[in-house]
Design a protein around this motif. Structure first.
Motif, mmCIF file in Angstrom:
data_model
loop_
_atom_site.group_PDB
_atom_site.id
_atom_site.type_symbol
_atom_site.label_atom_id
_atom_site.label_comp_id
_atom_site.label_asym_id
_atom_site.label_seq_id
_atom_site.Cartn_x
_atom_site.Cartn_y
_atom_site.Cartn_z
ATOM 1 N N ARG A 1 0.888 -1.167 0.000
ATOM 2 C CA ARG A 1 0.000 0.000 0.000
ATOM 3 C C ARG A 1 0.928 1.219 0.000
ATOM 4 O O ARG A 1 1.820 1.313 0.854
ATOM 5 C CB ARG A 1 -0.868 0.028 1.249
ATOM 6 N N VAL A 2 0.739 2.123 -0.934
ATOM 7 C CA VAL A 2 1.633 3.291 -1.021
ATOM 8 C C VAL A 2 0.831 4.587 -1.150
ATOM 9 O O VAL A 2 -0.374 4.560 -1.413
ATOM 10 C CB VAL A 2 2.600 3.168 -2.223
ATOM 11 N N TRP A 3 1.531 5.690 -0.981
ATOM 12 C CA TRP A 3 0.935 7.022 -1.124
ATOM 13 C C TRP A 3 1.102 7.439 -2.593
ATOM 14 O O TRP A 3 1.929 8.282 -2.946
ATOM 15 C CB TRP A 3 1.612 7.999 -0.178
ATOM 16 N N GLY A 4 0.317 6.793 -3.449
ATOM 17 C CA GLY A 4 0.527 6.901 -4.894
ATOM 18 C C GLY A 4 0.334 8.300 -5.460
ATOM 19 O O GLY A 4 0.846 8.612 -6.535
ATOM 20 N N ALA A 5 -0.410 9.156 -4.736
ATOM 21 C CA ALA A 5 -0.635 10.512 -5.255
ATOM 22 C C ALA A 5 0.658 11.335 -5.230
ATOM 23 O O ALA A 5 0.742 12.387 -5.854
ATOM 24 C CB ALA A 5 -1.740 11.212 -4.461
ATOM 25 N N THR A 6 1.685 10.832 -4.514
ATOM 26 C CA THR A 6 2.962 11.574 -4.467
ATOM 27 C C THR A 6 3.915 11.150 -5.590
ATOM 28 O O THR A 6 4.952 11.777 -5.786
ATOM 29 C CB THR A 6 3.693 11.324 -3.120
ATOM 30 N N PHE A 7 3.586 10.076 -6.299
ATOM 31 C CA PHE A 7 4.571 9.474 -7.217
ATOM 32 C C PHE A 7 4.800 10.281 -8.502
ATOM 33 O O PHE A 7 5.910 10.499 -8.925
ATOM 34 C CB PHE A 7 4.136 8.049 -7.597
ATOM 35 N N LYS A 8 3.704 10.670 -9.138
ATOM 36 C CA LYS A 8 3.866 11.258 -10.483
ATOM 37 C C LYS A 8 4.610 12.593 -10.445
ATOM 38 O O LYS A 8 5.533 12.792 -11.253
ATOM 39 C CB LYS A 8 2.487 11.401 -11.147
ATOM 40 N N PRO A 9 4.256 13.518 -9.518
ATOM 41 C CA PRO A 9 5.046 14.749 -9.457
ATOM 42 C C PRO A 9 6.529 14.449 -9.210
ATOM 43 O O PRO A 9 7.400 15.119 -9.757
ATOM 44 C CB PRO A 9 4.436 15.512 -8.267
ATOM 45 N N ALA A 10 6.807 13.400 -8.414
ATOM 46 C CA ALA A 10 8.199 13.069 -8.089
ATOM 47 C C ALA A 10 8.953 12.612 -9.336
ATOM 48 O O ALA A 10 10.065 13.080 -9.609
ATOM 49 C CB ALA A 10 8.235 11.991 -7.007
ATOM 50 N N ILE A 11 8.358 11.709 -10.111
ATOM 51 C CA ILE A 11 9.108 11.212 -11.276
ATOM 52 C C ILE A 11 9.146 12.251 -12.394
ATOM 53 O O ILE A 11 10.102 12.320 -13.149
ATOM 54 C CB ILE A 11 8.622 9.823 -11.776
ATOM 55 N N PHE A 12 8.131 13.095 -12.445
ATOM 56 C CA PHE A 12 8.164 14.163 -13.465
ATOM 57 C C PHE A 12 9.277 15.170 -13.143
ATOM 58 O O PHE A 12 10.028 15.587 -14.026
ATOM 59 C CB PHE A 12 6.807 14.860 -13.555
#
Lengths: 660, 81
Positions: free
Chosen positions: A159-170
């Motif tokens: 289970r992860v805090w997926g809403a933080t992922f895309k801004p991070a990789i972008f």
């Protein structure tokens, strides 16, 4: 303020961006990535780390586009806390989908998913319960602070805090100097010498705000444009609610088809309900996926019992997330005896019909242990795509409190975007592309397509889906494409192919709105109806021939009457052309599979026997000189997984390599 | 309307226009004014605009037929979001 209000108040409003249909930009790059979702961004990062020049295109701004609003689970990941192996991670899916899964890309993903996850953490993605919000919960590893789901014993589904992922990789893409072209949409792949089926030397694209044209030249190209979608479903009034992700319009498969690439699984679909009737995804009381393992009650507060995969009753909430004696582990989407998750009673619909449970049903999180309530409402609903603002924040602002209130379920009334448990509805004419195992591009151990210099990642790969798979295959193919590009010189572009494409792209802008011009919405609606009526829950050769002819007629006779009044509408028109193209591919694939198949959702009146052994294979199709060529791939074409992976990745250093 | 903008708070920065994945919003031709909701029917309710807004002036508004009901466990009262 909407457009009408503006016009009333201030007078005519011009298109707010400069319209530059005549402008052509030429871009030369080592690696061209088409699509900026998780797979595209990770591919760009991987290639840029090899020191190559990378250009990335996306229909929107990649900070939040393509799975960017969030996700909840990072699945199928062998890691130091589990005995589950990479082989295990593919076997459950093979067993669950009767062989119609892609162990090649799933195995690659399982081998490198943990490395990818830790890499994303360094970029800023939140993968651990650092604030100790779940201290003491049975799904938490107290040392690493990782949280798990589905199977608390075999911790391989995070289970992860997926809403933080895309801004991070972008941000990482930007940091590494990836050239980002947002709102730039690919329209075609360019073949060497302009010949269909030839090596890919770049792509054409246009800007959906300004309309300007782009010609990209690249040593290697990565297809990260997902799969097809919206072929059966369209409502003119709420087009954004017709599907899971509206920017996925089958541009990928359509563009690859025109370039001569090999596709598969185009006959796969599953039942759905009429478009426009959905409730917000993950926004109703249910027990699946994001809401697993929610307790459900009926209108009178009577609890729906939970059972294991064999129907044996479970006493406690905690038991819902533990394998039963004889089971290997519990997998996210499986109903196979060895891996099947627990669920509410299997005959729920029949029991409702008999009056044992009174509608409507509700999800009763309030009765659950605090850690499950908080995990479902707050962590999962809160990070899964589109749940943070509309559902978590929106429902709470409207007064919903998960510790006091029960959220209504609509499954047996219709309305959820999942398979309705009422199987009598499964032959619905409203269908969804095989969401869950749906990608369509054939790829080899380098994740290279049938076309030289063209790689494929994420949901675009045959049977591909999920964030873990997208990010990890993106990272892998970026590496492979970079290795390839390092050995290549800059190719040349065939200008005739570019000019031909340019004529096609801008044709709808040149036409003037006459008395009988056709709106893109009308064309989408008729495309959807064609599939509903001629390729629905029950099919036969005659029906499908008529349907195919109808689509072809529309493409030839009516499509040329479409008009685009601005670059935004031009995008919708061109997407519609791609949808109609995919409709044609679907009809041809469904006609080519002269057998019924339960897993593929393909029921033929003229070949009623379900899954006969001689048809237990993937059907492939591609265009050669404008003619469709049908082929097949055996189930298990990937061969020995470990051997093949290691042969293709001798120098790779990762967690699993070190372990060995 | 899928997104409601409090025009008294909006500073016209257009961050919502950049982040919207389907270009529902376009910049106001008058600089510094709130964006125009140009293609409301294309909204898919991701809420990225709300998350990006620096002054918190955007509210996401689900269509009425998509509003879910909930029940108060204690009183049995049925409400909707």
């Amino acid at each position: 303020m909407n457009y009408e209000d503006y016009v009333t108040q201030y007078g005519p409003m011009e298109w707010p961006y400069p319209v530059l249909y005549d402008k052509e930009n030429a871009v030369e790059t080592d690696i061209l990535v088409l699509g900026g979702g998780p797979a595209g961004c990770m591919a760009a990062i991987s290639a840029a780390k090899k020191g190559l020049k990378v250009a990335l295109l996306d229909k929107a701004y990649p900070k939040r586009s393509g799975g960017g609003s969030g996700f909840d689970h990072w699945l199928n990941t062998p890691n130091p806390l589990t005995k589950v192996t990479a082989e295990n991670c593919v076997e459950w899916e093979e067993a669950t989908y009767n062989g119609y899964s892609n162990s090649l890309s799933r195995y690659i993903a399982a081998r490198e998913a943990y490395d990818t996850l830790l890499e994303i953490e360094k970029m800023g993605g939140k993968i651990r319960d650092l604030d100790d919000d779940f201290a003491g919960a049975p799904f938490r590893d107290e040392k690493t602070k990782f949280l798990f789901c589905y199977d608390y014993e075999n911790k391989f589904q995070f289970r992860v805090w997926g809403a933080t992922f895309k801004p991070a990789i972008f941000n990482e893409c930007l940091r590494l100097g990836v050239q980002v072209f947002d709102r730039v949409v690919a329209t075609s792949l360019l073949n060497e010498g302009g010949k269909e089926g030839g090596r890919i030397v770049g792509a054409t694209a246009f800007n959906m705000r300004t309309g300007e044209f782009y010609v990209f030249k690249a040593k290697a190209t990565i297809h990260a444009m997902s799969r097809h979608q919206r072929n059966w479903m369209f409502s003119t009034e709420l087009t954004g609610l017709d599907s899971f992700t509206p920017n996925i319009t089958g541009d990928g498969p359509a563009i690859l088809w025109r370039a001569g690439a090999e596709l598969t699984q185009m006959e796969r679909s599953r039942p759905s309900q009429a478009p426009g009737y959905e409730y917000p995804s993950y926004g109703t009381g249910n027990w699946m996926n994001t809401w697993h393992p929610a307790s459900m009650v009926d209108a009178n507060g009577k609890e729906i019992p939970w059972v294991d995969v064999n129907g044996n009753p479970l006493k406690t909430v905690d038991e819902r997330s533990l394998p039963r004696p004889g089971q290997k582990f519990l997998a996210e989407r499986s109903d196979h005896p060895l891996y099947g998750r627990c669920s509410p009673v299997k005959d729920l619909v029949q029991r409702i019909n008999k009056g044992e449970f009174i509608l409507p049903l509700y999800a009763d999180l309030a009765s659950m242990p605090w850690y499950e309530r908080k995990a479902i409402w707050g962590l999962m609903v809160g990070n899964e795509g589109r749940t943070k603002v509309g559902i978590k924040m929106g429902y709470e602002a409207a007064g919903f409190d998960a510790s006091k209130h029960m959220l209504q379920g609509y499954m047996t009334l219709g309305g959820e975007p999942y398979n309705n448990p009422d199987r009598s509805l499964w032959q619905s004419v409203f269908r969804q592309e095989g969401f869950g195992s749906a990608g369509t591009t054939v790829a080899d151990w380098d994740l290279k397509t049938s076309l030289d210099a063209l790689y494929v990642v994420g949901d675009a790969i045959m049977c591909g889906n999920y964030w873990y798979h997208a990010a990890t295959t993106g990272r892998y193919a970026g590496r492979k494409a970079a290795e390839y590009a390092l050995r290549q010189g800059m190719p040349t572009i065939d200008h005739k192919q570019v000019e031909k494409e340019k004529t096609r792209v801008y044709a709808p802008t040149i036409r003037k709105p006459g008395v009988d011009y056709i709106d893109w919405k009308e064309l989408r609606a008729v495309g959807a109806r064609t599939l509903q009526n001629y390729c629905g829950g029950l099919r036969n050769e005659g029906l499908m021939k008529t349907g195919l002819k109808w689509v072809q007629d529309i493409k030839e006779k009516e499509f040329p009457q479409t008009y685009a009044s601005n670059p935004h509408i031009l995008l919708r028109v061109l997407e519609t052309y791609n949808i109609l193209t995919v409709d044609e591919i679907i009809f041809q694939a469904c006609m080519a599979r002269r057998a019924s198949s339960a897993v593929l959702g393909h029921t033929r009146q003229d070949y009623p026997e379900m899954d006969p052994p001689e048809w237990h294979k993937f059907i492939t199709l591609k265009q050669v000189d404008g003619t469709t060529v049908i082929g097949d791939l055996p189930i298990g074409f990937w061969g020995n997984l470990a051997e093949n992976y290691e042969t293709h990745n001798p120098g790779y250093k990762g967690w699993m390599t070190k372990k060995r | 309307m899928p997104v409601v903008i409090d025009e008294s708070k909006c500073n016209g920065c257009n961050k919502c226009v950049t982040i919207c994945t389907t270009d529902v919003l376009v910049p106001n031709p008058i600089k510094g004014k709130p964006p125009i909701v140009m293609y409301p029917e294309e909204c898919w309710y991701a809420g990225c605009c709300v998350g990006e807004c620096p002054v918190g002036c955007i509210t996401l508004r689900f269509p009425l037929m998509s509003r879910v009901h909930y029940k108060d466990k204690e009183t049995g009262e049925i409400k909707r979001v």
